[in-house]
Design a protein around this motif. Sequence first.
Motif, PDB file in Angstrom:
ATOM      1  N   ILE A 125      41.946 -15.701  -5.173  1.00 20.82           N
ATOM      2  CA  ILE A 125      41.496 -15.488  -3.791  1.00 20.82           C
ATOM      3  C   ILE A 125      41.971 -14.129  -3.283  1.00 20.82           C
ATOM      4  CG2 ILE A 125      41.738 -16.292  -1.404  1.00 20.82           C
ATOM      5  CD1 ILE A 125      41.895 -19.162  -2.565  1.00 20.82           C
ATOM      6  N   LEU A 126      43.246 -13.809  -3.542  1.00 20.07           N
ATOM      7  CA  LEU A 126      43.778 -12.511  -3.107  1.00 20.07           C
ATOM      8  C   LEU A 126      43.056 -11.368  -3.812  1.00 20.07           C
ATOM      9  CD1 LEU A 126      47.628 -13.264  -2.971  1.00 20.07           C
ATOM     10  CD2 LEU A 126      46.084 -12.870  -1.032  1.00 20.07           C
ATOM     11  N   GLN A 127      42.772 -11.527  -5.093  1.00 22.92           N
ATOM     12  CA  GLN A 127      42.051 -10.486  -5.832  1.00 22.92           C
ATOM     13  C   GLN A 127      40.667 -10.263  -5.233  1.00 22.92           C
ATOM     14  OE1 GLN A 127      42.327 -12.236  -9.721  1.00 22.92           O
ATOM     15  NE2 GLN A 127      44.046 -10.941 -10.343  1.00 22.92           N
ATOM     16  N   THR A 128      40.051 -11.330  -4.755  1.00 20.51           N
ATOM     17  CA  THR A 128      38.744 -11.209  -4.105  1.00 20.51           C
ATOM     18  C   THR A 128      38.859 -10.402  -2.820  1.00 20.51           C
ATOM     19  OG1 THR A 128      37.982 -13.315  -5.016  1.00 20.51           O
ATOM     20  CG2 THR A 128      36.824 -12.486  -3.080  1.00 20.51           C
ATOM     21  N   HIS A 129      39.889 -10.694  -2.023  1.00 22.23           N
ATOM     22  CA  HIS A 129      40.069  -9.988  -0.754  1.00 22.23           C
ATOM     23  C   HIS A 129      40.439  -8.520  -0.953  1.00 22.23           C
ATOM     24  CE1 HIS A 129      39.502 -13.265   2.057  1.00 22.23           C
ATOM     25  NE2 HIS A 129      40.332 -14.032   1.382  1.00 22.23           N
ATOM     26  N   TYR A 130      41.127  -8.216  -2.059  1.00 18.08           N
ATOM     27  CA  TYR A 130      41.587  -6.844  -2.295  1.00 18.08           C
ATOM     28  C   TYR A 130      40.781  -6.141  -3.378  1.00 18.08           C
ATOM     29  CZ  TYR A 130      45.520  -7.884   0.706  1.00 18.08           C
ATOM     30  OH  TYR A 130      46.283  -8.221   1.794  1.00 18.08           O
TER      31      TYR A 130
ATOM     32  N   PHE B  80      29.710 -14.526  -2.116  1.00 13.45           N
ATOM     33  CA  PHE B  80      30.996 -14.767  -2.732  1.00 13.45           C
ATOM     34  C   PHE B  80      30.851 -15.925  -3.713  1.00 13.45           C
ATOM     35  CE2 PHE B  80      30.804 -17.999   0.454  1.00 13.45           C
ATOM     36  CZ  PHE B  80      31.585 -19.045   0.011  1.00 13.45           C
ATOM     37  N   THR B  81      31.829 -16.042  -4.589  1.00  9.49           N
ATOM     38  CA  THR B  81      31.857 -17.157  -5.531  1.00  9.49           C
ATOM     39  C   THR B  81      33.011 -18.070  -5.142  1.00  9.49           C
ATOM     40  OG1 THR B  81      30.991 -15.786  -7.324  1.00  9.49           O
ATOM     41  CG2 THR B  81      32.118 -17.818  -7.943  1.00  9.49           C
ATOM     42  N   PRO B  82      32.754 -19.343  -4.909  1.00  7.07           N
ATOM     43  CA  PRO B  82      33.837 -20.235  -4.485  1.00  7.07           C
ATOM     44  C   PRO B  82      34.897 -20.371  -5.568  1.00  7.07           C
ATOM     45  CG  PRO B  82      31.868 -21.510  -5.036  1.00  7.07           C
ATOM     46  CD  PRO B  82      31.468 -20.070  -5.037  1.00  7.07           C
ATOM     47  N   ILE B  83      36.144 -20.393  -5.157  1.00  7.44           N
ATOM     48  CA  ILE B  83      37.265 -20.565  -6.085  1.00  7.44           C
ATOM     49  C   ILE B  83      37.746 -22.003  -5.947  1.00  7.44           C
ATOM     50  CG2 ILE B  83      39.598 -19.796  -6.674  1.00  7.44           C
ATOM     51  CD1 ILE B  83      38.812 -17.050  -5.513  1.00  7.44           C
ATOM     52  N   ILE B  84      37.349 -22.838  -6.884  1.00  2.56           N
ATOM     53  CA  ILE B  84      37.664 -24.260  -6.832  1.00  2.56           C
ATOM     54  C   ILE B  84      38.161 -24.712  -8.197  1.00  2.56           C
ATOM     55  CG2 ILE B  84      36.060 -24.817  -4.960  1.00  2.56           C
ATOM     56  CD1 ILE B  84      33.993 -25.583  -7.020  1.00  2.56           C
ATOM     57  N   SER B  85      38.664 -25.936  -8.252  1.00  3.71           N
ATOM     58  CA  SER B  85      39.185 -26.463  -9.506  1.00  3.71           C
ATOM     59  C   SER B  85      38.060 -26.633 -10.523  1.00  3.71           C
ATOM     60  CB  SER B  85      39.871 -27.808  -9.266  1.00  3.71           C
ATOM     61  OG  SER B  85      38.906 -28.807  -8.953  1.00  3.71           O
ATOM     62  N   LEU B  86      38.439 -26.723 -11.800  1.00  4.07           N
ATOM     63  CA  LEU B  86      37.447 -26.888 -12.858  1.00  4.07           C
ATOM     64  C   LEU B  86      36.697 -28.212 -12.711  1.00  4.07           C
ATOM     65  CD1 LEU B  86      39.435 -25.538 -15.951  1.00  4.07           C
ATOM     66  CD2 LEU B  86      37.648 -24.386 -14.633  1.00  4.07           C
TER      67      LEU B  86
ATOM     68  N   THR C 178      33.625 -25.767   4.848  1.00  5.06           N
ATOM     69  CA  THR C 178      32.465 -25.159   5.500  1.00  5.06           C
ATOM     70  C   THR C 178      31.928 -23.993   4.680  1.00  5.06           C
ATOM     71  OG1 THR C 178      33.306 -25.803   7.681  1.00  5.06           O
ATOM     72  CG2 THR C 178      31.616 -24.099   7.622  1.00  5.06           C
ATOM     73  N   SER C 179      32.831 -23.170   4.142  1.00  5.82           N
ATOM     74  CA  SER C 179      32.394 -22.041   3.314  1.00  5.82           C
ATOM     75  C   SER C 179      31.647 -22.526   2.081  1.00  5.82           C
ATOM     76  CB  SER C 179      33.607 -21.205   2.887  1.00  5.82           C
ATOM     77  OG  SER C 179      34.220 -20.606   4.011  1.00  5.82           O
TER      78      SER C 179
END
Length: 231
Positions: free
Chosen positions: A178-183, A7-13, A54-55
């Motif tokens: 994040i939701l787009q990743t899950h779906y 997965f690719t982490p979704i974090i601030s710029l 942790t992720s």
Amino acid sequence: PKPSPDFTPIISLDNKSILDRFLKERAHFSHLKEVGLRPPNTLAILGPPGTGKTSLAKWIAAELQLPLFVLNLASVVTSYLGQTGQNIKRALDRARTESSVLLLDEFDALGRSRTENEDVGEMKRVVTVLLQELERWPDESILIAATNLPELVDQAFRRRFSRWLRLSLPDQRERLSILQTHYKGQKIPAHHLELASICLAGASGADLAAFANRVATRQIIDDVTPLDALL
């Protein structure tokens, strides 16, 4: 076995910039060593529960193709004289046996113990040991400290970390990602996911994962489409 990123982490710029720089310098590990420079090998990750500390540590280990060891400090801090230091030393010695990433989770447990534990002297000794370990941590390995309560982290630790990442609850754009990743791969209109991301204001990444899991469960149990399950 060495992990691989899934997965690719979704974090601030801002955090992405810090993390990219950290990984870039690690990628030039050999060159830096050749010219007498020490590559960064310590990282502190701060943030509320569920924000993916942790992720993120798992992802870093996967990116660097290194095994990950996790030590939850809250689980090894005990009231028995000398036991806490021994538990931590055994874990650190194990992590030193090979190039790896060691995650010290719930790092604030040391701060809580110094305020709650009557044996303050023992905890001071543990802090001293950890400070020494940070100073001489092998360049080939990474040590990551994660905490929900940075205010309890001893001031002496602050200058020992090469980089600091401060995670926060995802904003609306990040919740949508994040939701787009899950779906991913499911036929759900974009505006429905966007509406869900707005309605889930204040949710952490873990909350969003739990939401997606509940929706998926309803989809199977009630035999409905992904869109109906979401609604």
